[in-house]
Structure formats: C-alpha cells, structure tokens
Scaffold this active site. Structure first.
Site, PDB file in Angstrom:
ATOM      1  N   ALA A 127       0.804  -1.228   0.000  1.00 26.50           N
ATOM      2  CA  ALA A 127       0.000   0.000   0.000  1.00 26.50           C
ATOM      3  C   ALA A 127       0.834   1.274   0.000  1.00 26.50           C
ATOM      4  O   ALA A 127       0.366   2.319   0.466  1.00 26.50           O
ATOM      5  CB  ALA A 127      -0.929  -0.023   1.214  1.00 26.50           C
ATOM      6  N   ASN A 195       2.928  -4.726   7.396  1.00 20.97           N
ATOM      7  CA  ASN A 195       3.350  -5.010   6.022  1.00 20.97           C
ATOM      8  C   ASN A 195       4.079  -3.831   5.383  1.00 20.97           C
ATOM      9  O   ASN A 195       5.086  -4.012   4.700  1.00 20.97           O
ATOM     10  CB  ASN A 195       2.151  -5.450   5.188  1.00 20.97           C
ATOM     11  CG  ASN A 195       1.587  -6.761   5.705  1.00 20.97           C
ATOM     12  OD1 ASN A 195       2.300  -7.750   5.800  1.00 20.97           O
ATOM     13  ND2 ASN A 195       0.321  -6.764   6.090  1.00 20.97           N
ATOM     14  N   HIS A 225       0.419   7.068   3.966  1.00 20.66           N
ATOM     15  CA  HIS A 225       1.800   6.698   4.288  1.00 20.66           C
ATOM     16  C   HIS A 225       2.734   7.652   3.560  1.00 20.66           C
ATOM     17  O   HIS A 225       2.665   7.751   2.329  1.00 20.66           O
ATOM     18  CB  HIS A 225       2.112   5.271   3.834  1.00 20.66           C
ATOM     19  CG  HIS A 225       1.220   4.238   4.441  1.00 20.66           C
ATOM     20  ND1 HIS A 225       1.269   3.901   5.780  1.00 20.66           N
ATOM     21  CD2 HIS A 225       0.254   3.468   3.902  1.00 20.66           C
ATOM     22  CE1 HIS A 225       0.379   2.957   6.025  1.00 20.66           C
ATOM     23  NE2 HIS A 225      -0.260   2.678   4.901  1.00 20.66           N
TER      24      HIS A 225
HETATM   25  N1  LIG Z   1       1.594  -7.118   1.853  1.00 19.71           N
HETATM   26  C1  LIG Z   1       0.538  -6.342   1.953  1.00 19.71           C
HETATM   27  O1  LIG Z   1       0.518  -5.218   1.465  1.00 19.71           O
HETATM   28  C2  LIG Z   1      -0.658  -6.817   2.702  1.00 19.71           C
HETATM   29  C3  LIG Z   1      -1.832  -6.060   2.743  1.00 19.71           C
HETATM   30  C4  LIG Z   1      -2.918  -6.549   3.443  1.00 19.71           C
HETATM   31  C5  LIG Z   1      -2.841  -7.764   4.101  1.00 19.71           C
HETATM   32  N2  LIG Z   1      -1.689  -8.465   4.059  1.00 19.71           N
HETATM   33  C6  LIG Z   1      -1.534  -9.725   4.778  1.00 19.71           C
HETATM   34  O2  LIG Z   1      -2.084 -10.785   4.020  1.00 19.71           O
HETATM   35  C7  LIG Z   1      -2.561 -11.787   4.910  1.00 19.71           C
HETATM   36  C8  LIG Z   1      -3.996 -12.149   4.531  1.00 19.71           C
HETATM   37  O3  LIG Z   1      -4.811 -10.997   4.706  1.00 19.71           O
HETATM   38  P1  LIG Z   1      -6.402 -11.097   4.599  1.00 19.71           P
HETATM   39  O4  LIG Z   1      -6.923  -9.725   4.796  1.00 19.71           O
HETATM   40  O5  LIG Z   1      -6.768 -11.846   3.366  1.00 19.71           O
HETATM   41  O6  LIG Z   1      -6.729 -11.985   5.889  1.00 19.71           O
HETATM   42  P2  LIG Z   1      -8.053 -12.841   6.172  1.00 19.71           P
HETATM   43  O7  LIG Z   1      -8.094 -13.037   7.637  1.00 19.71           O
HETATM   44  O8  LIG Z   1      -9.219 -12.249   5.469  1.00 19.71           O
HETATM   45  O9  LIG Z   1      -7.740 -14.256   5.456  1.00 19.71           O
HETATM   46  C9  LIG Z   1      -6.726 -15.127   5.838  1.00 19.71           C
HETATM   47  C10 LIG Z   1      -7.173 -16.537   5.466  1.00 19.71           C
HETATM   48  O10 LIG Z   1      -6.059 -17.408   5.587  1.00 19.71           O
HETATM   49  C11 LIG Z   1      -6.465 -18.609   6.252  1.00 19.71           C
HETATM   50  N3  LIG Z   1      -5.273 -19.145   6.894  1.00 19.71           N
HETATM   51  C12 LIG Z   1      -4.585 -18.643   7.946  1.00 19.71           C
HETATM   52  N4  LIG Z   1      -3.488 -19.370   8.200  1.00 19.71           N
HETATM   53  C13 LIG Z   1      -3.486 -20.376   7.275  1.00 19.71           C
HETATM   54  C14 LIG Z   1      -2.599 -21.444   6.998  1.00 19.71           C
HETATM   55  N5  LIG Z   1      -1.479 -21.633   7.700  1.00 19.71           N
HETATM   56  N6  LIG Z   1      -2.911 -22.284   5.998  1.00 19.71           N
HETATM   57  C15 LIG Z   1      -4.021 -22.107   5.258  1.00 19.71           C
HETATM   58  N7  LIG Z   1      -4.899 -21.096   5.456  1.00 19.71           N
HETATM   59  C16 LIG Z   1      -4.615 -20.242   6.455  1.00 19.71           C
HETATM   60  C17 LIG Z   1      -7.573 -18.189   7.191  1.00 19.71           C
HETATM   61  O11 LIG Z   1      -8.427 -19.280   7.484  1.00 19.71           O
HETATM   62  C18 LIG Z   1      -8.266 -17.085   6.365  1.00 19.71           C
HETATM   63  O12 LIG Z   1      -9.308 -17.617   5.552  1.00 19.71           O
HETATM   64  C19 LIG Z   1      -2.432 -11.219   6.330  1.00 19.71           C
HETATM   65  O13 LIG Z   1      -1.292 -11.752   6.962  1.00 19.71           O
HETATM   66  C20 LIG Z   1      -2.267  -9.735   6.100  1.00 19.71           C
HETATM   67  O14 LIG Z   1      -1.465  -9.095   7.092  1.00 19.71           O
HETATM   68  C21 LIG Z   1      -0.614  -8.030   3.365  1.00 19.71           C
END
Ligand SMILES: NC(=O)c1ccc[n+]([C@@H]2O[C@H](COP(=O)([O-])OP(=O)(O)OC[C@H]3O[C@@H](n4cnc5c(N)ncnc54)[C@H](O)[C@@H]3O)[C@@H](O)[C@H]2O)c1
Length: 274
Positions: A127, A195, A225
C-alpha cells in the site's frame, strides 16, 4: 504456445479471494488458478465456486498446492508465512509472500533457500509508493528512511500498545504522535502496520535503521503513508493516500492491486521500473 503459469493460493480470505478473481478474470491468457487451500475448507470451496467453478483445484493441505503450482501466493497470516514460504522454496517453487511481517527477521534464510533451490521469493510493494526509487537509491548510499503513517484515531482502537499507554483516542483533537521508533518496534506494537514497515525495511536499510512515526489524525479521511528517504541520489519523498478495499475495510485496495501488478510483471516478457 507458451505454457500457462499454474498459480496456487494459500489463504482464501480477503486478499486470496481478490487475487483469485483477478487471476481468473484478467490473467487467463497466461495463467491458470491451479490450486487453492485454506484451513477453513468451506472458504476454499466457496472461492472455487466463485472462480474456476471447479472444486478439483481445492487442496487439503500445502503439499497439494506445492505439487500443482509454479507460483504460490501466501495470503494466510504472519504467524505462518515463514513456514509456508520455506516449504515452497525448498520444493523449488516460486512464492509471493503477502504476510511480510512474518518473514522480515528471517528474510536472509529464505533468500538462501531460494538460491539453493533455484526458486524466486517475491515481496509486493503493497500500500505504498516509492519502493522503486528506494531500491535504486540503495545501490548508492542511503542515510535515512522514515515512514510516517496517519490514520483516523478510531482505527487504533484495537491496538494493544494504545491501551497499554492509556491513550484516550476519543480525546484527540489534533494530529498526535502515538509512536516514534524503529520499524522493528513498530511491527511489534502496531500489527496493522506490519506489512508497510516490513517492505520498507527489506527494500531499504533494514528494520533497525528504518524509522517509523505513527500519527492519529482527526482530519484524516484516509489512511496515508509518507516515505522520506535521504540518500546520495537525492531526497525522495512520497505520499500515498489509500482507499479501502471494496470487500474488506481492513485492507487497502492498493495492496491487492500491487500484488496483482507483481503477478502481471512475472507473466510479461518486458519489465518496467526497477
Ligand atoms: N503485503 C501487503 O501489502 C498486505 C496487505 C494486506 C494484508 N496483508 C496480509 O495478508 C494476509 C492475509 O490478509 P487477509 O486480509 O486476506 O486476511 P483474512 O483473515 O481475510 O484471510 C486469511 C485466510 O487465511 C487462512 N489461513 C490462515 N493461516 C493459514 C494457513 N497456515 N494455511 C491455510 N490457510 C490459512 C484463514 O483461514 C483465512 O481464511 C495477512 O497476513 C495480512 O497481514 C498483506
């Protein structure tokens, strides 16, 4: 004809779902959604119904995703991203890690694994803008990198650091610095910021030298940001005002599009930008 890239997704929440839809809708000519896996099988089944329409892509574990995919997208959680990435890389499979906070401190280990198994480890910009210039400036010498994040006070309600410091968010009437310190500390105390602070640290001068300032701003309508870099290549200043994701108020829309942009870059023969 070039073989389609088989893409697997681990984690079918907000990010995994959005990326699966983009892969099927926008990248069908060059890629195929080959495997999806979530702890919660109902989620993977629902995602399969909404995308490929075929439940054969639903896997019962990470091994199935690794076997079926050339590129795996980790969109699960910071507590599992390191383990998922190390298993994918050890199998010689390329991976995009979304949960950056879980890999920052052991990034060098993952890099070595990628090298050993001839695989690629990708971290999207997320982001923020400015990662391109920061990567270029790093070839010279960087004196400082500072991230200033501004959000409306109410968005800090569930942050344990704010509760521990007894900060009364309701009483904030003007821009107020909640935290100033290293990216390493910021990632610990403000998991919602993990992140952005993580990618900035990895692209620049590391989590101990990167500075982070977190501001509660009653005027802020959007999360923003600002990145300020002092380097031998000059001063770089960027500001990103994020729109929230239409399907998930916890996520910036740009974070999802950034990962999609990275996938497009992997699929295309030409590369623009650093
Ligand atoms: N890099 C970026 O810019 C950025 C931005 C937003 C979110 N994220 C990260 O991405 C990740 C996902 O975000 P989200 O909003 O989709 O979260 P979310 O909670 O909506 O979805 C996560 C999903 O992953 C599943 N899960 C968790 N651990 C698991 C595992 N070990 N094996 C299989 N499934 C598993 C959960 O059951 C859930 O359905 C988070 O860690 C978040 O911090 C990164």
């Amino acid at each position: 004809m070039r073989k389609k890239l088989c893409i697997g997704i681990v984690g079918c929440g907000a990010i995994g779902t959005s990326l699966a839809k983009i892969i099927v809708k926008d990248f069908a000519a060059r890629a195929r959604l080959a495997a999806i896996y979530d702890y919660d099988t109902q989620r993977s089944l629902a995602l399969a119904r909404r995308t490929t329409g075929n439940r054969r892509c639903v896997c019962s574990g990470l091994e199935g995703v690794i076997a079926a995919s050339d590129l795996i997208i980790e969109a699960a959680s910071a507590s599992h991203s390191y383990g998922i990435a190390s298993r994918c890389l050890s199998a010689g499979k390329n991976i995009i890690v979304m949960s950056i906070g879980g890999v920052v401190s052991r990034f060098h280990v993952l890099k070595r694994l990628a090298e050993k198994h001839n695989a690629r480890l990708y971290i999207p910009s997320g982001a923020v803008c400015g990662i391109d210039a920061l990567k270029a400036a790093r070839i010279g010498r960087i004196r400082s990198v500072t991230l200033t994040t501004r959000k409306p006070p109410h968005s800090f309600r569930s942050v344990p650091y704010v509760a521990a410091k007894k900060i009364d968010l309701e009483a904030i009437r003007k821009d107020t610095v909640l935290f100033s310190g290293t990216a390493e500390q910021a990632m610990k105390y403000f998991p919602q910021n993990i992140n952005v602070a993580g990618v900035l640290s990895l692209a620049g001068i590391g989590p101990r030298r990167t500075r982070v300032c977190i501001v509660a701003s009653p005027r802020a309508k959007r999360n923003s940001h600002e990145i300020a870099v002092e380097s031998t290549a000059g001063t770089i200043f960027t500001r990103t005002e994020n729109v929230i994701h239409p399907d998930n108020p916890k996520t910036s829309y740009l974070a999802v599009l950034s990962a999609a942009g990275l996938i497009r870059q992997i699929l295309e023969p030409a590369r623009i930008g650093t």
